[in-house]
Design a protein around this motif. Sequence first.
Motif, PDB file in Angstrom:
ATOM      1  N   CYS A   1      -3.698  26.816  33.526  1.00  4.63           N
ATOM      2  CA  CYS A   1      -2.274  26.484  33.411  1.00  4.63           C
ATOM      3  C   CYS A   1      -1.461  27.237  34.456  1.00  4.63           C
ATOM      4  N   ILE A   2      -1.786  28.499  34.666  1.00  3.91           N
ATOM      5  CA  ILE A   2      -1.077  29.312  35.647  1.00  3.91           C
ATOM      6  C   ILE A   2      -1.270  28.739  37.050  1.00  3.91           C
ATOM      7  N   ALA A   3      -2.502  28.357  37.368  1.00  4.88           N
ATOM      8  CA  ALA A   3      -2.779  27.793  38.693  1.00  4.88           C
ATOM      9  C   ALA A   3      -2.029  26.478  38.889  1.00  4.88           C
ATOM     10  N   GLU A   4      -1.991  25.647  37.841  1.00  2.82           N
ATOM     11  CA  GLU A   4      -1.264  24.375  37.922  1.00  2.82           C
ATOM     12  C   GLU A   4       0.226  24.607  38.125  1.00  2.82           C
ATOM     13  N   ALA A   5       0.785  25.559  37.379  1.00  5.78           N
ATOM     14  CA  ALA A   5       2.211  25.858  37.501  1.00  5.78           C
ATOM     15  C   ALA A   5       2.535  26.420  38.879  1.00  5.78           C
ATOM     16  N   SER A   6       1.665  27.285  39.380  1.00  4.12           N
ATOM     17  CA  SER A   6       1.868  27.872  40.707  1.00  4.12           C
ATOM     18  C   SER A   6       1.879  26.798  41.784  1.00  4.12           C
ATOM     19  N   ASP A   7       0.939  25.853  41.691  1.00  5.12           N
ATOM     20  CA  ASP A   7       0.862  24.769  42.674  1.00  5.12           C
ATOM     21  C   ASP A   7       2.073  23.844  42.570  1.00  5.12           C
ATOM     22  N   ALA A   8       2.515  23.583  41.355  1.00  4.21           N
ATOM     23  CA  ALA A   8       3.613  22.626  41.154  1.00  4.21           C
ATOM     24  C   ALA A   8       4.939  23.157  41.667  1.00  4.21           C
ATOM     25  N   TYR A   9       5.183  24.462  41.484  1.00  2.00           N
ATOM     26  CA  TYR A   9       6.512  25.008  41.752  1.00  2.00           C
ATOM     27  C   TYR A   9       6.530  26.089  42.831  1.00  2.00           C
ATOM     28  N   HIS A  10       5.375  26.305  43.470  1.00  3.17           N
ATOM     29  CA  HIS A  10       5.309  27.219  44.611  1.00  3.17           C
ATOM     30  C   HIS A  10       5.770  28.633  44.244  1.00  3.17           C
ATOM     31  N   VAL A  11       5.342  29.092  43.074  1.00  2.00           N
ATOM     32  CA  VAL A  11       5.587  30.459  42.631  1.00  2.00           C
ATOM     33  C   VAL A  11       4.235  31.167  42.605  1.00  2.00           C
ATOM     34  N   GLN A  12       4.176  32.366  43.132  1.00  2.00           N
ATOM     35  CA  GLN A  12       2.910  33.074  43.215  1.00  2.00           C
ATOM     36  C   GLN A  12       2.336  33.350  41.828  1.00  2.00           C
ATOM     37  N   THR A  13       1.016  33.213  41.722  1.00  2.00           N
ATOM     38  CA  THR A  13       0.370  33.450  40.422  1.00  2.00           C
ATOM     39  C   THR A  13       0.593  34.881  39.944  1.00  2.00           C
ATOM     40  N   ALA A  14       0.671  35.833  40.861  1.00  2.23           N
ATOM     41  CA  ALA A  14       0.892  37.230  40.458  1.00  2.23           C
ATOM     42  C   ALA A  14       2.236  37.390  39.760  1.00  2.23           C
ATOM     43  N   ALA A  15       3.248  36.646  40.231  1.00  4.38           N
ATOM     44  CA  ALA A  15       4.568  36.718  39.605  1.00  4.38           C
ATOM     45  C   ALA A  15       4.536  36.111  38.209  1.00  4.38           C
ATOM     46  N   ILE A  16       3.790  35.007  38.052  1.00  9.05           N
ATOM     47  CA  ILE A  16       3.653  34.395  36.731  1.00  9.05           C
ATOM     48  C   ILE A  16       2.911  35.341  35.793  1.00  9.05           C
ATOM     49  N   ASP A  17       1.825  35.928  36.286  1.00  9.47           N
ATOM     50  CA  ASP A  17       1.061  36.887  35.481  1.00  9.47           C
ATOM     51  C   ASP A  17       1.932  38.044  35.012  1.00  9.47           C
ATOM     52  N   ALA A  18       2.831  38.507  35.901  1.00 10.28           N
ATOM     53  CA  ALA A  18       3.690  39.643  35.551  1.00 10.28           C
ATOM     54  C   ALA A  18       4.624  39.302  34.405  1.00 10.28           C
TER      55      ALA A  18
END
Length: 241
Positions: free
Chosen positions: A7-24
């Motif tokens: 889910c994180i990888a999909e969200a990162s690809d869709a909205y161009h937000v780094q996975t590290a920022a989502i993880d944080a």
Amino acid sequence: MIPAATCIAEASDAYHVQTAAIDAVIAHGLPAGEVRDGRVGPMAIPVQWLPVFELMGIKTEDVVNGECQNILAGTWIMAYMQAIQPMQADGASYAAGRYSVRFPAWLQARRQAWAPVVQRAAQLTGIPAALIDAVITVESKYNPAARSGKNAIGMMQLLETTAALIGGGNPRNPEDNIMMGSKYLAQLATKFNGDLPLTLAAYNAGPGAVTKRGYRIPPFPETQAYVPQVIALYSYLQQHP
């Protein structure tokens, strides 16, 4: 159940937000289905965002109870806050609703050069100058010669067919382009009763795409990224003209 990493990888690809920022953000989030202190689920989404997602056709219960949907929705908010690069979108700014914009010197010079035209367009159409500024910045970065893959023209990226319907100038003339694009924004704002997300979605994807989906933001990745970018920049420019 889909793994959170997917889910994180999909969200990162869709909205161009780094996975590290989502993880944080997730590191300080809540379990799926949990609402606490006005926040919801793994991305600790503020509850005031839930009506916005309803406009996008995303049900509140899905954001509350669905882990993947919550991650996608929270990442959409991060894209909103990120607006145009280089905005900061880390866990702290997400939680506090803070962000900053640093325009490159060349872009700031363009904005200043065209500010009188933007102000005049605002006076003539009733669209706030900060909103026109935000649209131009996101659409073309004030490049009069900009042309998209779909042959949208100039600073406000008008299609020839749209320009013909608007009338009142030549979209290849930079000043006319700003005036016509602002007039089009005003027409869309009237059509969608002043609803800013829907007005911007219609500007990007066309009003038909919005009305066909029950007056919701269409499920196009470009549009769902475009709307938060413009709104975030508009909000910033209102406070930092």
